[in-house]
Design a protein around this motif. Structure first.
Motif, PDB file in Angstrom:
ATOM      1  N   ASP A  49       0.770  -1.408  -0.003  1.00  0.00           N
ATOM      2  CA  ASP A  49      -0.069  -0.093  -0.033  1.00  0.00           C
ATOM      3  C   ASP A  49       0.893   1.195   0.137  1.00  0.00           C
ATOM      4  OD1 ASP A  49      -2.589   1.339   0.221  1.00  0.00           O
ATOM      5  OD2 ASP A  49      -2.203   1.827   2.278  1.00  0.00           O
ATOM      6  N   PHE A  50       1.843   1.092   0.741  1.00  0.00           N
ATOM      7  CA  PHE A  50       2.899   2.318   0.815  1.00  0.00           C
ATOM      8  C   PHE A  50       3.532   2.741  -0.563  1.00  0.00           C
ATOM      9  CE2 PHE A  50       7.064   4.343   1.601  1.00  0.00           C
ATOM     10  CZ  PHE A  50       6.623   5.158   2.554  1.00  0.00           C
ATOM     11  N   ILE A  51       3.863   1.566  -1.194  1.00  0.00           N
ATOM     12  CA  ILE A  51       4.482   1.609  -2.313  1.00  0.00           C
ATOM     13  C   ILE A  51       3.768   2.329  -3.593  1.00  0.00           C
ATOM     14  CG2 ILE A  51       5.535   0.549  -4.363  1.00  0.00           C
ATOM     15  CD1 ILE A  51       7.654   0.541  -1.878  1.00  0.00           C
ATOM     16  N   LEU A  52       2.427   1.571  -3.551  1.00  0.00           N
ATOM     17  CA  LEU A  52       1.270   2.107  -4.457  1.00  0.00           C
ATOM     18  C   LEU A  52       1.145   3.623  -4.295  1.00  0.00           C
ATOM     19  CD1 LEU A  52      -1.038  -1.217  -4.547  1.00  0.00           C
ATOM     20  CD2 LEU A  52       0.853  -0.275  -6.199  1.00  0.00           C
ATOM     21  N   LYS A  53       0.967   3.903  -3.076  1.00  0.00           N
ATOM     22  CA  LYS A  53       0.622   5.369  -3.003  1.00  0.00           C
ATOM     23  C   LYS A  53       1.912   6.270  -3.618  1.00  0.00           C
ATOM     24  CE  LYS A  53      -2.436   4.885   1.134  1.00  0.00           C
ATOM     25  NZ  LYS A  53      -2.666   5.156   2.343  1.00  0.00           N
ATOM     26  N   ILE A  54       3.173   5.923  -3.119  1.00  0.00           N
ATOM     27  CA  ILE A  54       4.203   6.732  -3.825  1.00  0.00           C
ATOM     28  C   ILE A  54       4.003   6.819  -5.541  1.00  0.00           C
ATOM     29  CG2 ILE A  54       6.589   6.699  -4.240  1.00  0.00           C
ATOM     30  CD1 ILE A  54       7.036   5.498  -1.605  1.00  0.00           C
ATOM     31  N   LEU A  55       3.605   5.415  -6.241  1.00  0.00           N
ATOM     32  CA  LEU A  55       3.395   5.266  -7.499  1.00  0.00           C
ATOM     33  C   LEU A  55       2.636   6.544  -8.007  1.00  0.00           C
ATOM     34  CD1 LEU A  55       4.385   1.763  -8.086  1.00  0.00           C
ATOM     35  CD2 LEU A  55       5.731   3.887  -8.231  1.00  0.00           C
ATOM     36  N   GLU A  56       1.324   6.454  -7.336  1.00  0.00           N
ATOM     37  CA  GLU A  56       0.334   7.172  -7.499  1.00  0.00           C
ATOM     38  C   GLU A  56       0.358   8.650  -7.353  1.00  0.00           C
ATOM     39  OE1 GLU A  56      -4.294   8.061  -5.632  1.00  0.00           O
ATOM     40  OE2 GLU A  56      -3.151   6.032  -5.407  1.00  0.00           O
ATOM     41  N   VAL A  57       1.233   9.199  -6.330  1.00  0.00           N
ATOM     42  CA  VAL A  57       1.226  10.565  -6.269  1.00  0.00           C
ATOM     43  C   VAL A  57       2.365  11.079  -7.146  1.00  0.00           C
ATOM     44  CG1 VAL A  57       2.030  12.438  -4.446  1.00  0.00           C
ATOM     45  CG2 VAL A  57       0.464  10.676  -3.897  1.00  0.00           C
ATOM     46  N   PRO A  59       4.245   9.863 -10.211  1.00  0.00           N
ATOM     47  CA  PRO A  59       4.304   9.092 -11.350  1.00  0.00           C
ATOM     48  C   PRO A  59       5.784   8.741 -12.035  1.00  0.00           C
ATOM     49  CG  PRO A  59       2.983  10.993 -11.990  1.00  0.00           C
ATOM     50  CD  PRO A  59       3.360  11.045 -10.501  1.00  0.00           C
ATOM     51  N   GLU A  60       6.423   9.764 -11.662  1.00  0.00           N
ATOM     52  CA  GLU A  60       7.999   9.615 -12.332  1.00  0.00           C
ATOM     53  C   GLU A  60       8.824   8.536 -11.584  1.00  0.00           C
ATOM     54  OE1 GLU A  60       7.047  12.619 -10.562  1.00  0.00           O
ATOM     55  OE2 GLU A  60       6.169  13.779 -12.226  1.00  0.00           O
ATOM     56  N   VAL A  61       8.268   8.000 -10.652  1.00  0.00           N
ATOM     57  CA  VAL A  61       9.131   6.982  -9.674  1.00  0.00           C
ATOM     58  C   VAL A  61       8.826   5.669 -10.424  1.00  0.00           C
ATOM     59  CG1 VAL A  61       9.083   5.747  -7.562  1.00  0.00           C
ATOM     60  CG2 VAL A  61       8.990   8.236  -7.502  1.00  0.00           C
ATOM     61  N   ASP A  62       9.787   4.785 -10.843  1.00  0.00           N
ATOM     62  CA  ASP A  62       9.865   3.546 -11.344  1.00  0.00           C
ATOM     63  C   ASP A  62       9.519   2.471 -10.243  1.00  0.00           C
ATOM     64  OD1 ASP A  62      10.082   1.876 -13.812  1.00  0.00           O
ATOM     65  OD2 ASP A  62      11.662   1.211 -12.661  1.00  0.00           O
ATOM     66  N   LEU A  63       8.423   1.702 -10.378  1.00  0.00           N
ATOM     67  CA  LEU A  63       8.189   0.581  -9.405  1.00  0.00           C
ATOM     68  C   LEU A  63       9.481  -0.364  -9.230  1.00  0.00           C
ATOM     69  CD1 LEU A  63       6.593  -1.259  -7.833  1.00  0.00           C
ATOM     70  CD2 LEU A  63       5.965  -2.446  -9.703  1.00  0.00           C
ATOM     71  N   TYR A  64      10.281  -0.696 -10.268  1.00  0.00           N
ATOM     72  CA  TYR A  64      11.319  -1.465  -9.938  1.00  0.00           C
ATOM     73  C   TYR A  64      12.584  -0.643  -9.045  1.00  0.00           C
ATOM     74  CZ  TYR A  64       8.955  -5.016 -12.830  1.00  0.00           C
ATOM     75  OH  TYR A  64       8.017  -5.622 -13.179  1.00  0.00           O
ATOM     76  N   TRP A  65      12.597   0.716  -9.731  1.00  0.00           N
ATOM     77  CA  TRP A  65      13.822   1.303  -8.894  1.00  0.00           C
ATOM     78  C   TRP A  65      13.488   1.477  -7.504  1.00  0.00           C
ATOM     79  CZ3 TRP A  65      13.369   6.124  -6.300  1.00  0.00           C
ATOM     80  CH2 TRP A  65      14.760   6.648  -6.034  1.00  0.00           C
ATOM     81  N   ILE A  66      12.189   1.788  -7.044  1.00  0.00           N
ATOM     82  CA  ILE A  66      11.937   1.979  -5.679  1.00  0.00           C
ATOM     83  C   ILE A  66      12.098   0.639  -4.921  1.00  0.00           C
ATOM     84  CG2 ILE A  66       9.253   1.815  -5.904  1.00  0.00           C
ATOM     85  CD1 ILE A  66      11.200   4.349  -3.599  1.00  0.00           C
ATOM     86  N   LEU A  67      11.739  -0.329  -5.592  1.00  0.00           N
ATOM     87  CA  LEU A  67      11.731  -1.757  -4.879  1.00  0.00           C
ATOM     88  C   LEU A  67      13.109  -2.261  -4.814  1.00  0.00           C
ATOM     89  CD1 LEU A  67       8.704  -3.522  -6.052  1.00  0.00           C
ATOM     90  CD2 LEU A  67       8.920  -2.522  -3.762  1.00  0.00           C
ATOM     91  N   ASN A  68      13.854  -2.551  -5.863  1.00  0.00           N
ATOM     92  CA  ASN A  68      15.256  -3.058  -5.795  1.00  0.00           C
ATOM     93  C   ASN A  68      16.399  -2.091  -6.491  1.00  0.00           C
ATOM     94  OD1 ASN A  68      14.570  -3.302  -8.386  1.00  0.00           O
ATOM     95  ND2 ASN A  68      13.976  -5.349  -7.994  1.00  0.00           N
ATOM     96  N   GLY A  69      16.132  -0.871  -6.610  1.00  0.00           N
ATOM     97  CA  GLY A  69      17.064  -0.047  -7.103  1.00  0.00           C
ATOM     98  C   GLY A  69      17.554  -0.479  -8.894  1.00  0.00           C
TER      99      GLY A  69
END
Length: 146
Positions: A49-57, A59-69
């Motif tokens: 939920d925390f990760i999805l909120k970051i991605l929602e607010v 959009p420049e944040v890449d999912l794979y980057w935030i999770l594992n660099g």
């Protein structure tokens, strides 16, 4: 598995990039300030939920980057992943006021008998909102229970 120390570094990178402190970042994505504090201190791991909120607010944040660099921040579009065909210019005459009003049935369909199946009642009661049948020719029929 997310390495919490590396995740905290990436989270701090986000804070620096957007010029936000921890409190304003927490408020912006809609989480409690204490939750963010526990993440930054390494006490807790991030929830989905925390990760999805970051991605929602953000959009420049890449999912794979935030999770594992892996990947980049801010997100870059790979030229191979862009739209394969350019959009076709629209003709004003081609668009009707109701896109579904001109759907014509090209195939004769035969009614299908629906048998009632007895099922154990579940603890959660749910009602059917609508049923949609899609046909191979691209047409569809929508049924709404009364």
């Amino acid at each position: 598995m997310v390495n919490i120390d590396d995740f905290v570094k990436r989270l701090e990178t986000l804070l620096d990039y957007y010029n936000l402190n921890a409190s304003s970042f927490a408020d912006k994505i809609g989480v409690q300030r204490s939750s963010l504090s526990h993440l930054l201190s390494g006490r807790n791991k991030p929830s989905l939920d925390f990760i999805l909120k970051i991605l929602e607010v953000f959009p420049e944040v890449d999912l794979y980057w935030i999770l594992n660099g892996k990947g980049s921040f801010p997100k870059t579009i790979n030229t191979e992943q862009q739209i394969e065909t350019p959009p076709t210019p629209l003709n004003d005459n081609a668009i009707s006021s109701n896109l579904f009003s001109e759907v014509q049935e090209t195939k004769k369909t035969t009614p299908v008998e629906i048998k009632k199946v007895e099922k154990k009642p579940e603890s959660i009661s749910s009602e059917i909102e609508k049923i949609v049948f899609f046909y191979k020719d691209g047409s569809f029929k929508e049924f709404t229970p009364q």
